[in-house]
Design a protein around this motif. Structure first.
Motif, PDB file in Angstrom:
ATOM      1  N   UNK A 175      -0.226   0.160  -1.227  1.00  0.00           N
ATOM      2  CA  UNK A 175       1.150  -0.330  -1.191  1.00  0.00           C
ATOM      3  C   UNK A 175       1.771  -0.365  -2.581  1.00  0.00           C
ATOM      4  N   UNK A 176       1.775   0.788  -3.248  1.00  0.00           N
ATOM      5  CA  UNK A 176       2.472   0.883  -4.523  1.00  0.00           C
ATOM      6  C   UNK A 176       3.969   0.692  -4.284  1.00  0.00           C
ATOM      7  N   UNK A 177       4.686   0.119  -5.222  1.00  0.00           N
ATOM      8  CA  UNK A 177       6.135  -0.063  -5.046  1.00  0.00           C
ATOM      9  C   UNK A 177       6.830   1.279  -4.830  1.00  0.00           C
TER      10      UNK A 177
ATOM     11  N   UNK B  64      -4.700   3.819 -12.126  1.00  0.00           N
ATOM     12  CA  UNK B  64      -4.493   4.274 -10.750  1.00  0.00           C
ATOM     13  C   UNK B  64      -4.218   5.771 -10.669  1.00  0.00           C
ATOM     14  N   UNK B  65      -3.268   6.314 -11.445  1.00  0.00           N
ATOM     15  CA  UNK B  65      -3.085   7.760 -11.335  1.00  0.00           C
ATOM     16  C   UNK B  65      -4.328   8.542 -11.765  1.00  0.00           C
TER      17      UNK B  65
ATOM     18  N   UNK C  27      -4.030  10.817  -0.608  1.00  0.00           N
ATOM     19  CA  UNK C  27      -2.983  10.068   0.087  1.00  0.00           C
ATOM     20  C   UNK C  27      -3.572   8.999   0.994  1.00  0.00           C
ATOM     21  N   UNK C  28      -4.693   9.293   1.623  1.00  0.00           N
ATOM     22  CA  UNK C  28      -5.368   8.306   2.467  1.00  0.00           C
ATOM     23  C   UNK C  28      -5.802   7.090   1.646  1.00  0.00           C
ATOM     24  N   UNK C  29      -6.284   7.326   0.448  1.00  0.00           N
ATOM     25  CA  UNK C  29      -6.720   6.233  -0.430  1.00  0.00           C
ATOM     26  C   UNK C  29      -5.514   5.478  -0.992  1.00  0.00           C
ATOM     27  N   UNK C  30      -4.462   6.194  -1.380  1.00  0.00           N
ATOM     28  CA  UNK C  30      -3.310   5.574  -2.034  1.00  0.00           C
ATOM     29  C   UNK C  30      -2.439   4.764  -1.078  1.00  0.00           C
TER      30      UNK C  30
END
Length: 134
Positions: A127-129, A103-104, A120-123
């Protein structure tokens, strides 16, 4: 995988903005020793395009920072500035440590190609913790 550079030209830097060479044990070893893949990596770097790759050692790239799966660290340390960061961007070379950093790694590629707002729009909808560093 293309057998010749002529066939690989459809994958060349004049056709695409990014080249990603996947890793993964035997597959990574096979891909990293393919001369067509090695040439593609050099061509992308030379053209200023990004390369996400685990085949840096065999592609005769200049000494630079990178990271990798810990299992190949000893092979890379003599020729590169090794880092244990999850993702390393060094010029146009982007490397990561393994499946847990997918992911990163992917979000870094999105940011490099499309900007921080797109990252940021994609991430956000993933819903990462809370507290996830990327």
């Amino acid at each position: 995988m293309p057998d010749s550079y002529l066939e690989a030209s459809v994958c060349g830097p004049d056709q695409h903005d990014l080249l990603v060479i996947p890793g993964g044990a035997i597959g990574a070893a096979t891909i990293s020793t393919n001369p067509v893949v090695q040439q593609l990596i050099r061509d992308y770097i030379k053209s200023g395009k990004y390369v996400g790759s685990l085949a840096a050692k065999t592609s005769n790239l200049p000494r630079q920072s990178l990271t990798s799966h810990p299992s190949v660290r000893a092979e890379l340390e003599p020729d590169f500035e090794y880092s244990e960061e999850p993702v390393v961007v060094s010029g146009n070379l982007v490397t990561s440590r393994g499946p847990g950093t997918a992911f990163p790694f992917a979000l870094t590629l999105v940011e490099l190609l499309c900007g921080k707002e797109k990252r940021e729009e994609v991430a956000t909808p993933m819903i990462f913790p809370a507290g996830t560093p990327w």
